[in-house]
Motif scaffolding. Structure first.
Motif, PDB file in Angstrom:
ATOM      1  N   PRO A 145       4.931  18.375  29.086  1.00  0.00           N
ATOM      2  CA  PRO A 145       5.999  19.310  29.484  1.00  0.00           C
ATOM      3  C   PRO A 145       7.223  19.257  28.561  1.00  0.00           C
ATOM      4  N   ARG A 153       8.494  22.363  26.093  1.00  0.00           N
ATOM      5  CA  ARG A 153       9.876  22.864  26.111  1.00  0.00           C
ATOM      6  C   ARG A 153      10.517  22.772  24.729  1.00  0.00           C
ATOM      7  N   GLU A 154      10.331  21.649  24.059  1.00  0.00           N
ATOM      8  CA  GLU A 154      10.918  21.459  22.729  1.00  0.00           C
ATOM      9  C   GLU A 154      10.371  22.471  21.740  1.00  0.00           C
ATOM     10  N   GLN A 163       9.091  25.429  22.453  1.00  0.00           N
ATOM     11  CA  GLN A 163       9.602  26.752  22.818  1.00  0.00           C
ATOM     12  C   GLN A 163      11.034  26.931  22.332  1.00  0.00           C
ATOM     13  N   GLN A 164      11.856  25.917  22.485  1.00  0.00           N
ATOM     14  CA  GLN A 164      13.235  25.987  22.009  1.00  0.00           C
ATOM     15  C   GLN A 164      13.283  26.131  20.495  1.00  0.00           C
ATOM     16  N   GLY A 215      16.526  27.490  20.681  1.00  0.00           N
ATOM     17  CA  GLY A 215      17.226  26.683  21.679  1.00  0.00           C
ATOM     18  C   GLY A 215      18.522  26.161  21.111  1.00  0.00           C
TER      19      GLY A 215
END
Length: 76
Positions: free
Chosen positions: A56, A60-61, A63-64, A69
């Protein structure tokens, strides 16, 4: 004769699995889904002293990093 066909079928199935994995990885990269297994292999090979992120956090990393991000985390 039966052994010859059985071996050929096994080799064909193994080649198909390899092709399927390659195709799945390619499709994931095309739509922006990161490849966690490649990340884990990279961490084992290049950063054995560091604990790899759980999936997870990795997702997230990535995607950023892809979509902008707050600050980009880079490796190597």
């Amino acid at each position: 004769m039966k052994g010859l066909f059985t071996g050929a079928i096994a080799r064909s199935a193994q080649a198909g699995r390899g092709t399927g994995r390659y195709l799945a990885t390619t499709l994931r990269l095309m739509v922006g889904v990161p490849d966690y297994e490649t990340y884990l292999a990279h961490m084992r090979a290049n950063h054995p002293d560091q604990e790899p992120m759980e999936y997870p956090a990795f997702f997230r990393e990535r995607q950023q990093a892809r979509y902008g991000g707050k600050g980009r985390i880079a490796c190597c």
